[in-house]
Design a protein around this motif. Structure first.
Motif, short mmCIF file in Angstrom:
data_model
loop_
_atom_site.label_atom_id
_atom_site.label_comp_id
_atom_site.label_asym_id
_atom_site.label_seq_id
_atom_site.Cartn_x
_atom_site.Cartn_y
_atom_site.Cartn_z
N ASP A 69 -51.19 -76.23 -80.87
CA ASP A 69 -50.88 -74.96 -81.52
C ASP A 69 -52.03 -74.33 -82.41
O ASP A 69 -52.12 -75.57 -83.65
N ARG A 71 -51.63 -71.44 -84.18
CA ARG A 71 -51.42 -70.29 -84.84
C ARG A 71 -50.18 -70.50 -85.75
O ARG A 71 -49.48 -69.67 -86.13
N ASP A 73 -47.19 -71.84 -84.79
CA ASP A 73 -45.90 -71.04 -84.06
C ASP A 73 -44.95 -72.33 -83.50
O ASP A 73 -43.97 -72.18 -82.98
N GLN A 74 -45.51 -73.59 -83.95
CA GLN A 74 -45.00 -74.70 -83.32
C GLN A 74 -43.53 -74.80 -83.70
O GLN A 74 -43.02 -74.60 -84.73
N ASP A 208 -55.37 -68.97 -78.31
CA ASP A 208 -54.64 -67.88 -78.15
C ASP A 208 -53.09 -68.10 -77.56
O ASP A 208 -52.93 -69.44 -77.04
N ARG A 209 -52.19 -67.54 -78.29
CA ARG A 209 -50.84 -67.97 -78.04
C ARG A 209 -50.50 -67.78 -76.57
O ARG A 209 -49.74 -68.73 -75.96
N ASP A 214 -53.00 -62.75 -78.12
CA ASP A 214 -52.03 -63.21 -79.21
C ASP A 214 -50.69 -61.99 -79.08
O ASP A 214 -49.80 -62.32 -79.69
N ASP A 307 -37.75 -64.67 -78.86
CA ASP A 307 -38.21 -65.27 -80.35
C ASP A 307 -37.01 -65.49 -81.54
O ASP A 307 -37.10 -66.39 -82.26
N ASN A 311 -39.28 -69.74 -78.99
CA ASN A 311 -40.41 -69.22 -78.56
C ASN A 311 -41.50 -70.20 -77.85
O ASN A 311 -42.65 -70.23 -78.16
N ARG A 314 -45.34 -70.05 -74.58
CA ARG A 314 -46.89 -70.14 -75.15
C ARG A 314 -47.51 -70.90 -74.50
O ARG A 314 -46.99 -71.82 -74.07
#
Length: 343
Positions: A69, A71, A73-74, A208-209, A214, A307, A311, A314
Motif C-alpha cells: 500500500d 496511499r 488505504d490499508q 496506484d490504488r 487512483d 468503501d 475497500n 485495490r
C-alpha cells in the motif's frame, strides 16, 4: 437479522469500518457452517494429462516494483505494509478469470467434483439466493448476509433454483483453493503467487490504488471501472454498474497489460499461504509466500466491496480464507508454470 445503527446502516465500529470487516467479503472458513450440516466424505479424482487451457494469455514483463500500500488505504491486520521492492521474471497469465465454460471443460473431461458438491453446500450472498427456504442452513456467525445453502455450487450459484444459463462467460465461482488447484494441475498451469498477481494487476502503474490510477470511477459522470457494490450494504444495491452479482469476465476495460477485472467482480485465489506479517521478511526475488499456514491468499475484492465497510478492491489489498472454503464471489485465474515459461 443484520445488525444496524439507528439510521438503518450496517453497524460500524469506532474506526468507521464494519464490525465484521475482516469477514465481510467472505465467511471465514467452511467451518462457519459445519455445525449446521456434516460434510460428506470422498476423494479428489485424479486428473488426466490433457491440457486444453483456452484462455487468452498476457505476458507480464520482468520487472522490479514496489509491492504494498502506497496511499494509506490499508486495512488493519491485512499486512499491506511495509512497502517493499520485489523482482519478478517475466511470466504469462490469463487475461481473465477462469469462466464457467472453461471450468465445465475440466469437469467434463475429468468427472471432478468440487468441494461444494462434496460437502453438499456453499456460501451464498443473501440477495443472490435462488433456493427454497428449506435449503438454507443458516447465517455465517458475525456476517448474516452470508447463508449456508445446500445445493449451492459452481453449476448452481444461487442454490438449487439457479443454473448457468447465460453465465458461460461469467467467472466460475463457489470454487475452493483446492478446486482451483485441481484445475491448474489438469491444465498444466499454476495459481499466481501473490507478488505475480499484484504486478499483473498494477499493469506497470507503481503505487496506484487501481489498475487504471487512483480514482474509483462511477462518480460525477465518470464511467464505472469495476463491478463493486453501490448503495447501502448489505441491503440495497442500486446496480449503477449494471450488476448485482458477477459480470462477464470481459466487462469494463482491461489494464495496460491486457488483464480484465483484476479488481472487483470476484476474489481470486493465489498460490501463497497467508501471513499478515510476511512482507517484513519477504525475499526480494520471486517471493512465494510462507512455507506453511492455515489459509491461502485471496486478491482483488469482489462485487460485494464498498468503501463504507471494506475497500479491498485495490491493487495492494489482501485477504485470505481456508483452502476448502467456497462462496459466491470467489474464483481464480492461472499462470504458466515456471518450467513451461522457461522452455
Amino acid at each position: 437479522m443484520i445488525p444496524h445503527d439507528h439510521d438503518g446502516s450496517p453497524h460500524l465500529d469506532d474506526a468507521g469500518t464494519s464490525a465484521s470487516a475482516a469477514d465481510c467479503c467472505a465467511p471465514k472458513g467452511r467451518a462457519a457452517f459445519l455445525a449446521m450440516a456434516a460434510p460428506a466424505t470422498g476423494t479428489v479424482p485424479t486428473a488426466p494429462s490433457a491440457r486444453p487451457h483456452r484462455i487468452e494469455q498476457v505476458t507480464v514483463p520482468a520487472q522490479t516494483f514496489l509491492m504494498g500500500d502506497a496511499r494509506g488505504d490499508q486495512n488493519r491486520g491485512d499486512g499491506e505494509t511495509p512497502r517493499h521492492p520485489v523482482e519478478l521474471d517475466a511470466f504469462s497469465i490469463d487475461a481473465t478469470t477462469v469462466t464457467n465454460d472453461d471450468y465445465a471443460r475440466f469437469v467434463d473431461a475429468t468427472g471432478y467434483r468440487t468441494e461444494a458438491e462434496t460437502f453438499g453446500f456453499s456460501a451464498v450472498f443473501h440477495l443472490a439466493l435462488t433456493a427454497p427456504e428449506s435449503d438454507v442452513m443458516g447465517q455465517a456467525p458475525g456476517t448474516p448476509w452470508w447463508l449456508g445453502v445446500r445445493g449451492a455450487d459452481w453449476r448452481h450459484p444461487g442454490g438449487a433454483g439457479s443454473d448457468l444459463t447465460d453465465r458461460g462467460d461469467h467467472p466460475a465461482i463457489h470454487l475452493s483453493w483446492n478446486d482451483a488447484k485441481a484445475y491448474c494441475d489438469w491444465a498444466g498451469r499454476a495459481l499466481p503467487t501473490e507478488a505475480q498477481w499484484e504486478a499483473a494487476s498494477r499493469g506497470g502503474r507503481d503505487g496506484d490504488r487501481f489498475p487504471w490510477g487512483d480514482e474509483i470511477g462511477g462518480t460525477d459522470g465518470a464511467p464505472h471501472r469495476m463491478n463493486v457494490w453501490q448503495g447501502r450494504f448489505p441491503l440495497t444495491n442500486t446496480l449503477d454498474d449494471g450488476y448485482l452479482t458477477t459480470a462477464p469476465v470481459r466487462s469494463f476495460e482491461p489494464n495496460a497489460y491486457g488483464l480484465w477485472q483484476t479488481v472487483g467482480n470476484v476474489w481470486e485465489w493465489c498460490a501463497d499461504w497467508w501471513d499478515a506479517g510476511y512482507y517484513a521478511v519477504s525475499p526480494r526475488h520471486e517471493p512465494a509466500g510462507p512455507d506453511h499456514g492455515q489459509a491461502r491468499v485471496m486478491r482483488g475484492g469482489s462485487f460485494l466491496c464498498h468503501d463504507s465497510y471494506c475497500n479491498r478492491y485495490r491493487n495492494a489489498a489482501r485477504s485470505s480464507n481456508t483452502p476448502d472454503s467456497s462462496m459466491s464471489n470467489t474464483g481464480f485465474r492461472s499462470v504458466a508454470r515456471r518450467e513451461e515459461a522457461s522452455a
